[in-house]
Motif scaffolding. Structure first.
Motif, PDB file in Angstrom:
ATOM      1  N   ILE A 181      39.016  32.390  43.191  1.00  0.00           N
ATOM      2  CA  ILE A 181      38.598  32.601  44.579  1.00  0.00           C
ATOM      3  C   ILE A 181      39.542  33.639  45.159  1.00  0.00           C
ATOM      4  N   ALA A 182      38.996  34.698  45.725  1.00  0.00           N
ATOM      5  CA  ALA A 182      39.828  35.743  46.316  1.00  0.00           C
ATOM      6  C   ALA A 182      39.275  36.132  47.674  1.00  0.00           C
ATOM      7  N   ILE A 183      40.194  36.338  48.595  1.00  0.00           N
ATOM      8  CA  ILE A 183      39.863  36.814  49.933  1.00  0.00           C
ATOM      9  C   ILE A 183      40.581  38.138  50.129  1.00  0.00           C
ATOM     10  N   ASN A 243      38.063  37.848  35.326  1.00  0.00           N
ATOM     11  CA  ASN A 243      38.056  39.281  35.021  1.00  0.00           C
ATOM     12  C   ASN A 243      37.127  40.056  35.955  1.00  0.00           C
ATOM     13  N   GLY A 244      36.018  39.454  36.344  1.00  0.00           N
ATOM     14  CA  GLY A 244      35.106  40.110  37.278  1.00  0.00           C
ATOM     15  C   GLY A 244      35.723  40.263  38.655  1.00  0.00           C
ATOM     16  N   ILE A 245      36.422  39.230  39.124  1.00  0.00           N
ATOM     17  CA  ILE A 245      37.070  39.300  40.438  1.00  0.00           C
ATOM     18  C   ILE A 245      38.148  40.380  40.423  1.00  0.00           C
ATOM     19  N   ASP A 246      38.903  40.479  39.336  1.00  0.00           N
ATOM     20  CA  ASP A 246      39.932  41.516  39.231  1.00  0.00           C
ATOM     21  C   ASP A 246      39.315  42.907  39.361  1.00  0.00           C
ATOM     22  N   LYS A 247      38.162  43.114  38.743  1.00  0.00           N
ATOM     23  CA  LYS A 247      37.489  44.417  38.827  1.00  0.00           C
ATOM     24  C   LYS A 247      36.932  44.660  40.230  1.00  0.00           C
ATOM     25  N   ILE A 248      36.424  43.614  40.868  1.00  0.00           N
ATOM     26  CA  ILE A 248      35.884  43.737  42.228  1.00  0.00           C
ATOM     27  C   ILE A 248      36.978  44.143  43.202  1.00  0.00           C
ATOM     28  N   LEU A 249      38.197  43.633  43.013  1.00  0.00           N
ATOM     29  CA  LEU A 249      39.305  43.876  43.941  1.00  0.00           C
ATOM     30  C   LEU A 249      40.150  45.094  43.576  1.00  0.00           C
ATOM     31  N   LYS A 250      39.703  45.896  42.623  1.00  0.00           N
ATOM     32  CA  LYS A 250      40.462  47.078  42.211  1.00  0.00           C
ATOM     33  C   LYS A 250      40.826  47.926  43.432  1.00  0.00           C
ATOM     34  N   ARG A 303      32.809  44.651  48.414  1.00  0.00           N
ATOM     35  CA  ARG A 303      31.503  44.085  48.727  1.00  0.00           C
ATOM     36  C   ARG A 303      30.446  44.653  47.791  1.00  0.00           C
ATOM     37  N   SER A 304      30.453  45.963  47.617  1.00  0.00           N
ATOM     38  CA  SER A 304      29.471  46.616  46.744  1.00  0.00           C
ATOM     39  C   SER A 304      29.611  46.160  45.297  1.00  0.00           C
ATOM     40  N   ARG A 305      30.836  46.075  44.818  1.00  0.00           N
ATOM     41  CA  ARG A 305      31.068  45.653  43.430  1.00  0.00           C
ATOM     42  C   ARG A 305      30.627  44.213  43.209  1.00  0.00           C
ATOM     43  N   ALA A 306      30.924  43.346  44.180  1.00  0.00           N
ATOM     44  CA  ALA A 306      30.514  41.939  44.046  1.00  0.00           C
ATOM     45  C   ALA A 306      28.994  41.849  43.932  1.00  0.00           C
ATOM     46  N   VAL A 307      28.304  42.520  44.827  1.00  0.00           N
ATOM     47  CA  VAL A 307      26.838  42.489  44.820  1.00  0.00           C
ATOM     48  C   VAL A 307      26.297  43.062  43.515  1.00  0.00           C
ATOM     49  N   SER A 308      26.884  44.163  43.035  1.00  0.00           N
ATOM     50  CA  SER A 308      26.393  44.776  41.796  1.00  0.00           C
ATOM     51  C   SER A 308      26.623  43.865  40.589  1.00  0.00           C
ATOM     52  N   VAL A 332      43.480  29.803  46.302  1.00  0.00           N
ATOM     53  CA  VAL A 332      42.780  30.905  46.946  1.00  0.00           C
ATOM     54  C   VAL A 332      43.783  32.056  47.039  1.00  0.00           C
ATOM     55  N   LEU A 333      43.485  33.148  46.386  1.00  0.00           N
ATOM     56  CA  LEU A 333      44.367  34.310  46.407  1.00  0.00           C
ATOM     57  C   LEU A 333      43.951  35.230  47.543  1.00  0.00           C
ATOM     58  N   VAL A 334      44.916  35.662  48.345  1.00  0.00           N
ATOM     59  CA  VAL A 334      44.629  36.516  49.497  1.00  0.00           C
ATOM     60  C   VAL A 334      45.204  37.903  49.233  1.00  0.00           C
ATOM     61  N   PHE A 335      44.340  38.892  49.349  1.00  0.00           N
ATOM     62  CA  PHE A 335      44.681  40.292  49.117  1.00  0.00           C
ATOM     63  C   PHE A 335      44.493  41.074  50.410  1.00  0.00           C
ATOM     64  N   GLU A 336      45.028  42.293  50.425  1.00  0.00           N
ATOM     65  CA  GLU A 336      44.773  43.183  51.549  1.00  0.00           C
ATOM     66  C   GLU A 336      44.511  44.587  51.038  1.00  0.00           C
ATOM     67  N   GLY A 337      43.815  45.338  51.858  1.00  0.00           N
ATOM     68  CA  GLY A 337      43.492  46.707  51.505  1.00  0.00           C
ATOM     69  C   GLY A 337      42.897  47.415  52.703  1.00  0.00           C
ATOM     70  N   GLY A 338      42.598  48.668  52.517  1.00  0.00           N
ATOM     71  CA  GLY A 338      41.995  49.468  53.574  1.00  0.00           C
ATOM     72  C   GLY A 338      40.502  49.219  53.685  1.00  0.00           C
TER      73      GLY A 338
END
Length: 151
Positions: free
Chosen positions: A22-24, A138-145, A88-93, A74-80
């Motif tokens: 789970i990542a936010i 592995n999918g979440i890691d790619k989504i959060l790149k 969002r786009s990667r998750a949907v794809s 629950v891992l919390v990340f930040e970004g621009g």
């Protein structure tokens, strides 16, 4: 390639080692109160959509009972802003349905008004301040790149 999780065939999602994550992801320019608010809303969205990720109720030594919580970290990340849009786009794809929170939702006071803020906005134009996803590690890691763990 889709990372959709088949919860029917997954035995125990809440015992380590966890097969999923789970990542936010929060926008990096939010005020502290906004970060906490958005995190709470997005975690609730993940829990609501995935009841099998919720553990058992808690109990204290006196017999008091407490509500159950999400049963995994629950891992919390930040970004621009671009990182959030990309996530969002990667998750949907990948066939995952993210939880989202937009800047406009800070100006509303209830659920229907929150949903109205996104109803007419094309996905690529959403003014995202938070995105949450649950899926294979592995999918979440790619989504959060491009994003990094929140300090």
């Amino acid at each position: 390639m889709h990372d959709v999780i088949d919860h029917e065939t997954t035995t125990d999602l809440l015992t380590p080692p966890f097969a999923t994550k789970i990542a936010i992801l929060l926008r990096d320019d939010l005020a502290a109160w906004q970060r906490m608010n958005v995190t709470a809303f997005l975690a609730a969205g993940i829990a609501a959509a995935n009841p099998d990720l919720v553990g058992e109720p808690y109990r204290d030594g006196d017999g008091g009972t407490y509500l159950p919580l999400l049963g995994m970290p629950v891992l919390v990340f930040e970004g621009g802003a671009r990182d959030l849009s990309n996530a969002r786009s990667r998750a949907v794809s990948r066939g995952l349905r993210p939880a989202i929170y937009t800047e406009e939702m800070f100006k509303t006071g209830y659920d229907a008004a929150n949903r109205a803020t996104t109803a007419e906005v094309p996905a690529e134009e959403l003014n995202l301040v938070g995105v949450a996803v649950h899926g294979p590690k592995n999918g979440i890691d790619k989504i959060l790149k491009g994003a990094h763990l929140h300090p």
